[in-house]
Design an enzyme around this catalytic site. Structure first.
Site, PDB file in Angstrom:
ATOM      1  N   TRP A 173       0.833  -1.215   0.000  1.00  0.00           N
ATOM      2  CA  TRP A 173       0.000   0.000   0.000  1.00  0.00           C
ATOM      3  C   TRP A 173       0.859   1.253   0.000  1.00  0.00           C
ATOM      4  CZ3 TRP A 173      -4.483  -1.075  -1.619  1.00  0.00           C
ATOM      5  CH2 TRP A 173      -5.164  -2.222  -1.187  1.00  0.00           C
ATOM      6  N   ALA A 254       2.107  14.519   8.035  1.00  0.00           N
ATOM      7  CA  ALA A 254       1.163  14.225   6.949  1.00  0.00           C
ATOM      8  C   ALA A 254      -0.283  14.227   7.463  1.00  0.00           C
ATOM      9  CB  ALA A 254       1.511  12.900   6.307  1.00  0.00           C
ATOM     10  N   GLU A 375      -2.811   6.513   7.077  1.00  0.00           N
ATOM     11  CA  GLU A 375      -2.227   7.421   8.082  1.00  0.00           C
ATOM     12  C   GLU A 375      -2.864   7.194   9.450  1.00  0.00           C
ATOM     13  OE1 GLU A 375       0.154   9.670   7.847  1.00  0.00           O
ATOM     14  OE2 GLU A 375       0.389  10.099   5.719  1.00  0.00           O
TER      15      GLU A 375
HETATM   16  P1  TGC Z   1       3.993   4.091  21.004  1.00  0.00           P
HETATM   17  O1  TGC Z   1       4.559   3.552  22.267  1.00  0.00           O
HETATM   18  O2  TGC Z   1       2.700   4.795  21.058  1.00  0.00           O
HETATM   19  O3  TGC Z   1       5.040   5.066  20.307  1.00  0.00           O
HETATM   20  C1  TGC Z   1       6.404   4.759  20.146  1.00  0.00           C
HETATM   21  C2  TGC Z   1       7.159   6.081  20.272  1.00  0.00           C
HETATM   22  O4  TGC Z   1       6.717   6.981  19.253  1.00  0.00           O
HETATM   23  C3  TGC Z   1       6.136   8.176  19.823  1.00  0.00           C
HETATM   24  N1  TGC Z   1       4.964   8.499  19.014  1.00  0.00           N
HETATM   25  C4  TGC Z   1       4.891   9.527  18.175  1.00  0.00           C
HETATM   26  N2  TGC Z   1       5.747  10.514  17.909  1.00  0.00           N
HETATM   27  C5  TGC Z   1       5.369  11.439  17.007  1.00  0.00           C
HETATM   28  N3  TGC Z   1       4.197  11.410  16.357  1.00  0.00           N
HETATM   29  C6  TGC Z   1       3.316  10.421  16.603  1.00  0.00           C
HETATM   30  N4  TGC Z   1       2.167  10.396  15.936  1.00  0.00           N
HETATM   31  C7  TGC Z   1       3.645   9.427  17.541  1.00  0.00           C
HETATM   32  N5  TGC Z   1       3.007   8.335  18.014  1.00  0.00           N
HETATM   33  C8  TGC Z   1       3.827   7.783  18.922  1.00  0.00           C
HETATM   34  C9  TGC Z   1       5.784   7.792  21.252  1.00  0.00           C
HETATM   35  O5  TGC Z   1       5.781   8.911  22.097  1.00  0.00           O
HETATM   36  C10 TGC Z   1       6.885   6.815  21.581  1.00  0.00           C
HETATM   37  O6  TGC Z   1       8.053   7.570  21.877  1.00  0.00           O
HETATM   38  P2  TGC Z   1       9.072   7.060  23.006  1.00  0.00           P
HETATM   39  O7  TGC Z   1      10.138   8.105  23.028  1.00  0.00           O
HETATM   40  O8  TGC Z   1       8.265   6.967  24.270  1.00  0.00           O
HETATM   41  O9  TGC Z   1       9.559   5.707  22.552  1.00  0.00           O
HETATM   42  O10 TGC Z   1       3.972   2.905  19.952  1.00  0.00           O
HETATM   43  P3  TGC Z   1       2.925   1.752  19.728  1.00  0.00           P
HETATM   44  O11 TGC Z   1       3.682   0.571  19.198  1.00  0.00           O
HETATM   45  O12 TGC Z   1       2.075   1.575  20.954  1.00  0.00           O
HETATM   46  O13 TGC Z   1       2.059   2.288  18.478  1.00  0.00           O
HETATM   47  C11 TGC Z   1       1.214   3.287  18.613  1.00  0.00           C
HETATM   48  C12 TGC Z   1       0.292   3.466  17.384  1.00  0.00           C
HETATM   49  C13 TGC Z   1      -0.657   2.301  17.210  1.00  0.00           C
HETATM   50  C14 TGC Z   1      -0.483   4.717  17.694  1.00  0.00           C
HETATM   51  C15 TGC Z   1       1.129   3.654  16.117  1.00  0.00           C
HETATM   52  O14 TGC Z   1       1.739   2.471  15.782  1.00  0.00           O
HETATM   53  C16 TGC Z   1       0.319   4.129  14.943  1.00  0.00           C
HETATM   54  O15 TGC Z   1       0.153   5.351  14.789  1.00  0.00           O
HETATM   55  N6  TGC Z   1      -0.184   3.230  14.062  1.00  0.00           N
HETATM   56  C17 TGC Z   1      -0.833   3.605  12.818  1.00  0.00           C
HETATM   57  C18 TGC Z   1       0.116   3.362  11.672  1.00  0.00           C
HETATM   58  C19 TGC Z   1      -0.060   4.353  10.576  1.00  0.00           C
HETATM   59  O16 TGC Z   1      -0.631   5.399  10.712  1.00  0.00           O
HETATM   60  N7  TGC Z   1       0.510   4.026   9.432  1.00  0.00           N
HETATM   61  C20 TGC Z   1       0.517   4.948   8.335  1.00  0.00           C
HETATM   62  C21 TGC Z   1       1.462   4.485   7.244  1.00  0.00           C
HETATM   63  S1  TGC Z   1       1.917   5.754   6.121  1.00  0.00           S
HETATM   64  C22 TGC Z   1       0.519   6.089   5.262  1.00  0.00           C
HETATM   65  O17 TGC Z   1      -0.526   5.617   5.504  1.00  0.00           O
HETATM   66  C23 TGC Z   1       0.706   7.063   4.181  1.00  0.00           C
HETATM   67  S2  TGC Z   1      -0.687   7.412   3.256  1.00  0.00           S
HETATM   68  C24 TGC Z   1      -0.111   8.852   2.646  1.00  0.00           C
HETATM   69  C25 TGC Z   1      -0.910   9.469   1.642  1.00  0.00           C
HETATM   70  O18 TGC Z   1      -1.042   8.892   0.525  1.00  0.00           O
HETATM   71  O19 TGC Z   1      -1.399  10.579   1.926  1.00  0.00           O
HETATM   72  P1  FAD Z   2      -5.222  -3.350   9.778  1.00  0.00           P
HETATM   73  O1  FAD Z   2      -4.170  -2.836  10.695  1.00  0.00           O
HETATM   74  O2  FAD Z   2      -5.174  -4.797   9.417  1.00  0.00           O
HETATM   75  O3  FAD Z   2      -6.649  -2.992  10.365  1.00  0.00           O
HETATM   76  C1  FAD Z   2      -7.836  -3.673   9.958  1.00  0.00           C
HETATM   77  C2  FAD Z   2      -8.995  -3.154  10.824  1.00  0.00           C
HETATM   78  O4  FAD Z   2      -8.736  -3.503  12.182  1.00  0.00           O
HETATM   79  C3  FAD Z   2      -9.125  -1.622  10.792  1.00  0.00           C
HETATM   80  O5  FAD Z   2     -10.495  -1.267  10.825  1.00  0.00           O
HETATM   81  C4  FAD Z   2      -8.448  -1.191  12.082  1.00  0.00           C
HETATM   82  O6  FAD Z   2      -8.921   0.049  12.581  1.00  0.00           O
HETATM   83  C5  FAD Z   2      -8.845  -2.339  13.006  1.00  0.00           C
HETATM   84  N1  FAD Z   2      -7.939  -2.462  14.139  1.00  0.00           N
HETATM   85  C6  FAD Z   2      -6.609  -2.774  14.130  1.00  0.00           C
HETATM   86  N2  FAD Z   2      -6.139  -2.794  15.381  1.00  0.00           N
HETATM   87  C7  FAD Z   2      -7.166  -2.477  16.212  1.00  0.00           C
HETATM   88  C8  FAD Z   2      -7.306  -2.339  17.616  1.00  0.00           C
HETATM   89  N3  FAD Z   2      -6.283  -2.502  18.454  1.00  0.00           N
HETATM   90  N4  FAD Z   2      -8.530  -2.020  18.106  1.00  0.00           N
HETATM   91  C9  FAD Z   2      -9.593  -1.813  17.272  1.00  0.00           C
HETATM   92  N5  FAD Z   2      -9.517  -1.938  15.935  1.00  0.00           N
HETATM   93  C10 FAD Z   2      -8.310  -2.268  15.415  1.00  0.00           C
HETATM   94  N6  FAD Z   2       1.320   2.964   4.111  1.00  0.00           N
HETATM   95  C11 FAD Z   2       2.607   3.389   3.975  1.00  0.00           C
HETATM   96  O7  FAD Z   2       3.487   2.992   4.735  1.00  0.00           O
HETATM   97  N7  FAD Z   2       2.941   4.282   3.001  1.00  0.00           N
HETATM   98  C12 FAD Z   2       2.046   4.759   2.112  1.00  0.00           C
HETATM   99  O8  FAD Z   2       2.387   5.576   1.248  1.00  0.00           O
HETATM  100  C13 FAD Z   2       0.690   4.310   2.209  1.00  0.00           C
HETATM  101  N8  FAD Z   2      -0.237   4.720   1.301  1.00  0.00           N
HETATM  102  C14 FAD Z   2      -1.481   4.141   1.298  1.00  0.00           C
HETATM  103  C15 FAD Z   2      -2.367   4.393   0.247  1.00  0.00           C
HETATM  104  C16 FAD Z   2      -3.593   3.741   0.193  1.00  0.00           C
HETATM  105  C17 FAD Z   2      -4.501   3.967  -0.999  1.00  0.00           C
HETATM  106  C18 FAD Z   2      -3.990   2.881   1.253  1.00  0.00           C
HETATM  107  C19 FAD Z   2      -5.328   2.194   1.230  1.00  0.00           C
HETATM  108  C20 FAD Z   2      -3.133   2.633   2.286  1.00  0.00           C
HETATM  109  C21 FAD Z   2      -1.861   3.244   2.324  1.00  0.00           C
HETATM  110  N9  FAD Z   2      -0.929   2.939   3.339  1.00  0.00           N
HETATM  111  C22 FAD Z   2       0.369   3.392   3.248  1.00  0.00           C
HETATM  112  C23 FAD Z   2      -1.253   1.934   4.358  1.00  0.00           C
HETATM  113  C24 FAD Z   2      -2.176   2.435   5.464  1.00  0.00           C
HETATM  114  O9  FAD Z   2      -1.503   3.278   6.334  1.00  0.00           O
HETATM  115  C25 FAD Z   2      -2.748   1.198   6.185  1.00  0.00           C
HETATM  116  O10 FAD Z   2      -3.660   0.592   5.302  1.00  0.00           O
HETATM  117  C26 FAD Z   2      -3.420   1.580   7.500  1.00  0.00           C
HETATM  118  O11 FAD Z   2      -2.482   2.044   8.436  1.00  0.00           O
HETATM  119  C27 FAD Z   2      -4.185   0.389   8.101  1.00  0.00           C
HETATM  120  O12 FAD Z   2      -3.410  -0.761   8.123  1.00  0.00           O
HETATM  121  P2  FAD Z   2      -3.990  -2.146   7.519  1.00  0.00           P
HETATM  122  O13 FAD Z   2      -4.490  -1.856   6.151  1.00  0.00           O
HETATM  123  O14 FAD Z   2      -2.937  -3.176   7.659  1.00  0.00           O
HETATM  124  O15 FAD Z   2      -5.236  -2.488   8.416  1.00  0.00           O
END
Ligand code: TGC
Ligand code: FAD
Length: 395
Positions: A173, A254, A375
């Protein structure tokens, strides 16, 4: 008192008169992006979306408009712009299409910010000015096939070997994956610590496969990345990256842009639906003259105003250096979900025409399903806010 059409359109756009809270620099930047979107994007958006085309020919102009890395210092190609300027630029891009804003979010908030924050001076000077001009395109590989919401479960590794590292794993993704010249890859080192690497996409062992089956975000290129023992030198490591907090801090940048971007998608839907209700006749009068339609328009305006206020306050906190990531989570969560609701209502108000990409709402609605998920999903941000308020980790 009568009002001109322009004034009425301004009321829909800015029901609470927030225009007065923006600096002239912010209004100028917003309007420049708006003109670009109106002229270059809007006339083609439906077709590009249907055909799954990202308009690469616009990347250079987007660079000239300052859409890539606007908040970075000038010596790195940025404009030292405020958070509100950056936010309003993302708002206007997403008014055109979420895929376009995604491109900019990944280039700026994820890739350029990663290099700016965790790179050496040499890396910054080598990459950032060219990225700001759109000459080098980046992608950001955090998510994996089996690690999305919980990126700490990633399996990609960076083993020490020879004069650098050997990267092995897969990312899924990944926005811009097949367009990118460099990938910011997050991988675990020999000690299990997450580090960031700048990986040239023409390195032997690196490959990208475009995901062709998307029914959302069709204007954006999304890919799977494969790292088959990709060898990189020491200079690829972002030396100041250390642990999960590093990629998460890029996400904060972002997500901030998404909170504003969602306002743009919602505004586009609201404006198109409001105009449509005034010309669409049913039962001998414009549907705008019916109570149920007015209720739905009022609901949309109410959501949009709440979104605008949240985004503006987020921008103020950013500019004061006081922004905390749970505040960004709340705004990303709420604005993405509210934009979805606005797009759905707009779609309904357009009746059968609402499902066609001749109009914006269905395309925005489909895109916003991704915005709600990437995100950090709605649930992930709910749990970040819950943890902040209650002090208990419920993931
Ligand atoms: P956790 O213990 O909460 O955090 C580890 C360390 O990171 C710090 N931290 C942050 N710092 C800056 N910004 C944030 N948003 C931060 N969130 C956490 C935290 O303070 C800690 O620091 P330290 O010094 O204490 O170690 O870690 P966790 O393993 O419990 O995970 C927390 C969780 C679930 C919130 C995190 O894993 C999360 O945000 N998961 C969602 C993943 C996500 O958003 N993936 C996005 C992939 S990129 C994408 O989707 C691009 S799409 C772009 C586009 O096309 O527009
Ligand atoms: P999962 O983590 O498998 O989640 C599945 C479902 O379970 C969700 O509804 C979620 O909310 C729920 N869930 C998970 N854990 C819990 C919990 N503890 N309690 C309750 N509910 C929970 N990623 C990148 O790194 N870079 C990119 O550039 C990027 N671009 C993207 C572009 C597109 C078009 C899309 C669709 C995704 C992109 N992503 C990117 C990935 C995106 O960040 C992930 O899809 C997103 O973070 C969710 O992860 P997942 O798809 O593995 O869902």
């Amino acid at each position: 008192m009568g009002r001109s059409m322009n004034e009425k359109s301004a009321v829909i756009e800015d029901f609470y008169g927030l225009e007065h809270d923006y600096s002239s620099e912010a209004i100028q930047a917003r309007d420049a992006v708006r003109r670009f979107v109106d002229e270059k994007v809007r006339p083609n958006a439906g077709r590009w979306w249907q055909e799954g085309v990202f308009p690469t020919e616009l990347v250079g102009e987007m660079g000239q408009l300052g859409l890539f890395g606007p908040t970075l210092p000038e010596k790195y190609g940025g404009a030292g712009a405020s958070g509100i300027v950056y936010g309003l630029m993302m708002q206007e891009l997403e008014r055109g299409d979420s895929g376009l804003r995604s491109f900019a979010s990944v280039q700026s908030g994820l890739c350029m910010y990663a290099i700016y924050r965790f790179g050496t001076e040499e890396q910054k000077l080598r990459y950032l000015p060219r990225m700001a001009r759109g000459e080098i395109i980046g992608c950001f590989g955090l998510t994996e096939p089996d690690a999305g919401s919980d990126p700490s479960a990633m399996r990609t590794v960076a083993e020490r070997g020879g004069s650098g590292y050997r990267l092995r794993g897969a990312k899924r993704w990944i926005t811009n994956g097949n367009l990118a010249h460099i990938a910011i890859v997050w991988a675990k080192d020999d000690g299990g610590v997450i580090r960031g690497f700048i990986v040239p996409t023409d390195a032997p062992g690196f490959s990208a496969r475009r995901i062709e089956t998307k029914a959302s975000m069709r204007m954006s290129v999304t890919s799977e990345l494969y790292l088959d023992n990709v060898e990189v030198g020491e200079e690829a490591l972002l030396p100041h990256s250390q642990g999960l907090g590093s990629p998460l801090s890029c996400l904060t940048q972002a997500r901030f842009g998404i909170a504003f971007g969602a306002v743009g998608a919602a505004l586009d839907c609201l404006q198109e639906a409001a105009a449509y209700t005034k010309t669409r006749i049913a039962f001998g009068r414009p549907i705008a003259a019916t109570q149920l339609v007015q209720e739905r328009v009022a609901d949309m305006v109410s959501r949009v105003v709440s979104m605008q206020l949240k985004a503006l306050q987020l921008g103020r906190l950013y500019d004061q250096g006081a922004l905390r990531y749970p505040q960004v989570s709340l705004a990303k969560r709420d604005n993405a979900r509210s934009a979805l609701e606005v797009a759905r209502t707009a779609r309904e108000l357009l009746g059968g025409n609402g499902i066609s990409t001749d109009y914006g709402p269905m395309r925005h609605l489909a895109n916003l399903e991704t915005v709600d998920t990437y995100e950090g999903t709605y649930e992930v941000h709910t749990l970040i806010v819950g943890r902040e308020i209650l002090g208990e980790n419920a993931f």
